[in-house]
Motif scaffolding. Sequence first.
Motif, PDB file in Angstrom:
ATOM      1  N   GLY A  74       0.814  -1.222   0.000  1.00  0.00           N
ATOM      2  CA  GLY A  74       0.000   0.000   0.000  1.00  0.00           C
ATOM      3  C   GLY A  74       0.842   1.264   0.000  1.00  0.00           C
ATOM      4  O   GLY A  74       2.066   1.231   0.171  1.00  0.00           O
ATOM      5  N   ALA A  75       0.158   2.377  -0.192  1.00  0.00           N
ATOM      6  CA  ALA A  75       0.845   3.672  -0.148  1.00  0.00           C
ATOM      7  C   ALA A  75       1.475   3.869   1.226  1.00  0.00           C
ATOM      8  O   ALA A  75       2.526   4.506   1.356  1.00  0.00           O
ATOM      9  N   SER A  76       0.865   3.291   2.257  1.00  0.00           N
ATOM     10  CA  SER A  76       1.402   3.432   3.616  1.00  0.00           C
ATOM     11  C   SER A  76       2.834   2.907   3.711  1.00  0.00           C
ATOM     12  O   SER A  76       3.624   3.425   4.496  1.00  0.00           O
ATOM     13  N   TRP A 101      -2.808  11.537   6.077  1.00  0.00           N
ATOM     14  CA  TRP A 101      -1.818  10.749   5.318  1.00  0.00           C
ATOM     15  C   TRP A 101      -0.470  11.436   5.310  1.00  0.00           C
ATOM     16  O   TRP A 101       0.569  10.781   5.438  1.00  0.00           O
ATOM     17  N   THR A 149      -7.431  13.110   1.224  1.00  0.00           N
ATOM     18  CA  THR A 149      -8.590  12.236   1.042  1.00  0.00           C
ATOM     19  C   THR A 149      -9.621  12.356   2.168  1.00  0.00           C
ATOM     20  O   THR A 149     -10.819  12.220   1.942  1.00  0.00           O
ATOM     21  N   ASP A 168       2.762  11.997  -2.788  1.00  0.00           N
ATOM     22  CA  ASP A 168       1.779  10.927  -2.595  1.00  0.00           C
ATOM     23  C   ASP A 168       0.519  11.349  -3.348  1.00  0.00           C
ATOM     24  O   ASP A 168      -0.180  12.264  -2.936  1.00  0.00           O
ATOM     25  N   SER A 170      -2.034   9.238  -4.099  1.00  0.00           N
ATOM     26  CA  SER A 170      -2.922   8.070  -4.007  1.00  0.00           C
ATOM     27  C   SER A 170      -4.369   8.372  -4.379  1.00  0.00           C
ATOM     28  O   SER A 170      -5.031   7.552  -5.006  1.00  0.00           O
ATOM     29  N   GLN A 191      -6.061   1.657  -5.202  1.00  0.00           N
ATOM     30  CA  GLN A 191      -7.489   1.392  -4.935  1.00  0.00           C
ATOM     31  C   GLN A 191      -8.408   2.601  -4.922  1.00  0.00           C
ATOM     32  O   GLN A 191      -9.586   2.479  -4.621  1.00  0.00           O
ATOM     33  N   LYS A 192      -7.894   3.799  -5.264  1.00  0.00           N
ATOM     34  CA  LYS A 192      -8.803   4.938  -5.344  1.00  0.00           C
ATOM     35  C   LYS A 192      -9.162   5.296  -6.780  1.00  0.00           C
ATOM     36  O   LYS A 192     -10.327   5.413  -7.092  1.00  0.00           O
TER      37      LYS A 192
END
Length: 356
Positions: A74-76, A101, A149, A168, A170, A191-192
């Motif tokens: 994930g972006a995390s 984020w 987001t 980022d 995302s 996933q967005k």
Amino acid sequence: MTKHNFYAGPAILPKSVLQKASQAILNFSDMDLSLLEISHRSKQFEAVMDESKSLILEIMNLRDDYDVLFMGGGASSQFFMVPMNILKDDETACYVNTGTWASGAIKEARLFGNVNVLASSEDDHFRHIPKGFTIPSDAAYLHLTSNNTIYGSQYQSFPDSPIPLFCDMSSDIFSKRLDFSKFDLIYAGAQKNLGPAGVTIVVLKKSLIGRSARKLPTMLNYKSFSEKGSMYNTPPVFPIYVTMLTLQWIKEIGGLEVVENRNRAKAECLYNEIDRNSCFYGTVEKNDRSWMNVVFVPNNPEHENLFLEACKAEGCVGLAGHRSVGGFRASLYNALELKSVQVLVDVMKRFEEKYA
Ligand SMILES: *Cc1c(COP(=O)(O)O)cnc(C)c1O
């Protein structure tokens, strides 16, 4: 019942993409085998990797001094992988804190070097994007989060940076035209706006790879992914395939210009109603409003559940605000059609007639 999907992520994908993806689960590339049960080293899947990568560079209008990596976590995970791969121990990285984020990225960067938070909108509950901050020219890089987001703010323009600019993206990647060459490193969880959860896209200048000179585990090292074409181990085949289909869809409908016009129309339609309607107000400063995640609250707190129920009755789902913010959040990602926004606006109008 027709559903209008306003979820913030995982999020809506184009119907045609979902149809092609389900077909590939049954019979991929006329192999009489499922995409899920073939070797990732087959020539058919290698073609998917190649096309995904070249579509990303093509849509971003970037040349081959950039590499595209398909990673897990994930972006995390990029919150730590970016500083771990790029920042040297004694260097400073600059960050701007525009929300949850961005805060996460700052926290992880502190594990690998000095962090200078140039600006923050935290005192304002992240209702605006900080501007006019000075970027020191001796820092290693500046990290931004293009779209907030959770709170619903978005950079409508980016600062000129004397140091490499990282972002980022995302929750707003490929949502409008952008000079991607301003950035030295971009990452986004799929996933967005791109595909299912499970793959993260990292686009970076090749010259950055190996920069920190830190000893790293193979699977946390950009170099292993770059050298092996993101196939050191088994890549997330299905998320990558669906991402490729979404990229093809972006091209088919006319590229980022068309995507941008559609997204502008959707955002205008909803913000105009929020500003007109006496039951609701938008929480973010007008110039910094996100086109992707529209955050608004009821003027009367007792209307919160009533409005969500009214939405649900018309098939509008995913509108509850993030648990840390409350209120409402309508996510208007690329695949959401204007007519879904119009249905939501109608619900808001009728809500006002009944309850104002
Ligand atoms: C959702 C999101 C993340 C986290 O993504 P994961 O893939 O779940 O780790 C990071 N940054 C932004 C801007 C996001 O919207």
